[in-house]
Design an enzyme around this catalytic site. Structure first.
Site, PDB file in Angstrom:
ATOM      1  N   HIS A  53      -0.418  -0.248  -1.485  1.00 22.16           N
ATOM      2  CA  HIS A  53       0.332  -1.374  -0.926  1.00 22.16           C
ATOM      3  C   HIS A  53       0.843  -0.975   0.460  1.00 22.16           C
ATOM      4  CE1 HIS A  53       1.415  -3.413  -5.010  1.00 22.16           C
ATOM      5  NE2 HIS A  53       0.163  -2.947  -4.999  1.00 22.16           N
ATOM      6  N   GLU A  55       3.749  -1.233   1.824  1.00 19.88           N
ATOM      7  CA  GLU A  55       5.025  -0.519   1.803  1.00 19.88           C
ATOM      8  C   GLU A  55       4.851   0.929   1.335  1.00 19.88           C
ATOM      9  OE1 GLU A  55       5.946  -4.794   0.313  1.00 19.88           O
ATOM     10  OE2 GLU A  55       4.296  -3.370   0.203  1.00 19.88           O
ATOM     11  N   CYS A  82       6.946  -5.414  -4.506  1.00 22.24           N
ATOM     12  CA  CYS A  82       6.733  -5.371  -5.955  1.00 22.24           C
ATOM     13  C   CYS A  82       7.639  -4.293  -6.557  1.00 22.24           C
ATOM     14  CB  CYS A  82       5.263  -5.063  -6.254  1.00 22.24           C
ATOM     15  SG  CYS A  82       4.799  -3.344  -5.950  1.00 22.24           S
ATOM     16  N   CYS A  85       6.806  -0.695  -5.323  1.00 18.09           N
ATOM     17  CA  CYS A  85       7.241  -0.420  -3.951  1.00 18.09           C
ATOM     18  C   CYS A  85       8.759  -0.342  -3.858  1.00 18.09           C
ATOM     19  CB  CYS A  85       6.703  -1.489  -3.008  1.00 18.09           C
ATOM     20  SG  CYS A  85       4.910  -1.453  -2.825  1.00 18.09           S
TER      21      CYS A  85
END
Length: 153
Positions: A53, A55, A82, A85
């Site tokens: 992801h 992040e 999410c 993260c």
């Protein structure tokens, strides 16, 4: 335009570029003391890594520069982080998170992680993913050893 708006717009622009490259609409900018340290986009489509992801990648790259603690850093993300993260942000000490699209906005497009947040609020025994505790006595000694070797002076 505020710094928050400028950095958030950059995260959205990264997400837009990522969509054009075949990726998901997620970008992140990690800033410390007003300086952009890292820009990242979701790379699941490139790496086949479900943890890639934007992040998470921003945190990984920033940690290589600053070490594992990212106090004083702000992450700007195109989408609501999410649970994975967000957990990583707590673990590394990020000071603040600013995001553009909420889970509610993302839901009609299949991009919301609200259901995962909901599942994680349940007791372990009630979660749909079986998570089991099996005690291993050696872990107590291992934790003691770690503390003895890494206790603050």
């Amino acid at each position: 335009m505020t710094d928050d708006q400028r950095h958030l717009q950059r995260a959205v622009a990264l997400a837009q570029d990522n969509v054009l490259q075949g990726g998901r609409p997620f970008g992140a900018v990690l800033v410390k003391a007003g300086e952009v340290l890292v820009e990242a986009v979701n790379q699941i489509h490139l790496d086949q890594d479900p943890t890639a992801h934007a992040e998470m990648l921003a945190i990984r790259h920033a940690s290589q520069q600053l070490g594992a603690r990212l106090e004083g850093c702000v992450i700007y993300a195109s989408g609501q982080p999410c649970p994975m993260c967000l957990g990583a942000m707590y673990l590394c000490g990020v000071s603040r998170v600013v995001f553009a699209a909420s889970n509610e906005m993302a839901a009609p497009f299949g991009l919301s992680t609200a259901a995962i947040y909901q599942q994680m609020t349940l007791p372990l025994a009630a979660q749909p993913l079986p998570v089991e505790h099996l005690a291993v006595p050696a872990m107590q000694a291992l934790y003691r050893q770690w503390k003895a070797l890494h206790a603050p002076e």
